[in-house]
Design an enzyme around this catalytic site. Sequence first.
Site, PDB file in Angstrom:
ATOM      1  CG  ASN A 140      -6.312   0.589 -15.571  1.00 28.65           C
ATOM      2  OD1 ASN A 140      -7.232   0.876 -14.519  1.00 28.65           O
ATOM      3  ND2 ASN A 140      -6.674   2.016 -15.837  1.00 28.65           N
ATOM      4  CD  GLU A 141      -6.338  -2.040 -10.735  1.00 27.07           C
ATOM      5  OE1 GLU A 141      -7.831  -2.534  -9.735  1.00 27.07           O
ATOM      6  OE2 GLU A 141      -6.476  -2.669 -11.835  1.00 27.07           O
ATOM      7  CB  VAL A 142       0.227  -2.502 -13.399  1.00 29.75           C
ATOM      8  CG1 VAL A 142       2.008  -2.672 -13.426  1.00 29.75           C
ATOM      9  CG2 VAL A 142       0.059  -3.809 -12.029  1.00 29.75           C
ATOM     10  N   GLY A 158      -0.233   2.986 -11.592  1.00 35.26           N
ATOM     11  CA  GLY A 158       0.687   3.109 -10.448  1.00 35.26           C
ATOM     12  C   GLY A 158      -0.710   2.857  -9.033  1.00 35.26           C
ATOM     13  CB  ALA A 159      -3.700   1.747  -8.402  1.00 41.04           C
TER      14      ALA A 159
END
Length: 253
Positions: free
Chosen positions: A130-132, A135-136
């Site tokens: 779930n990085e996107v 904001g990662a």
Amino acid sequence: MTTVRRDDHPGGVRLLTLDRPPANALDEALLADLGAALDEARTDDGVRALVLTGAGAFFSAGFDLTSPRRDAVAAAAMRALYRDTHVKLLEFPKPTVARLAGHAVAGGLVLVLACDYRLGREGGYRVGLNEVAIGASFPRVALEIVRLRLPHARASELALGAALYPASQATRLGIVDELLPADAFDATVLRRAARLGAFPRDAYAHTKAGLLADALARVAAETPADEAHGAAVWTSPESRTARAAQRAKLARR
């Protein structure tokens, strides 16, 4: 006090358990402890194979979003430690097996994918990248691990869709090689690890190195400009707002 427990089992199988409550989130201490455990197992002739797992309800929740904000120097050191520890795990010359029995999110799922063979336990936990959504950016080594292990369509679904999936989807997504019932799970994990560990060491290490060579070369080729571009993603206003919302969500649980 270490955040990575070591337990030895028959057949030269060493079980490494991430143990940093409540979610085995990644920080400097856990990454350093995991790196030290990998170094120790690499040089121990009695260790024939590694099993990596997490204590409690989580394999790992990924980066610890509750950590205080790091200055530029500390952030760069964290990125280097993350890269070096993941390279150690990915290129570890002996067999590595992920024992997935709890939530594996973002960087936690990357650790699972870094292992040669991955076995999941049926259950109510969730998995995803779930990085996107928060904001990662993906560190180069993490992206190379995802590209190495997953078909392009599944890598895109996980990384760009940024959803969390029930464990029942882990086989379809390519995250695990098998999803097993709880009553047979632990014995099967240790048996499979022992089987891999019984192969001639040099043959296993040579073949593994060949399979990983291209991915590791791309990690090594990352330039300071590449790293700076990825780091900048974390500091954009939208990214910081997304992570603040995620921290608030976690605090309500």
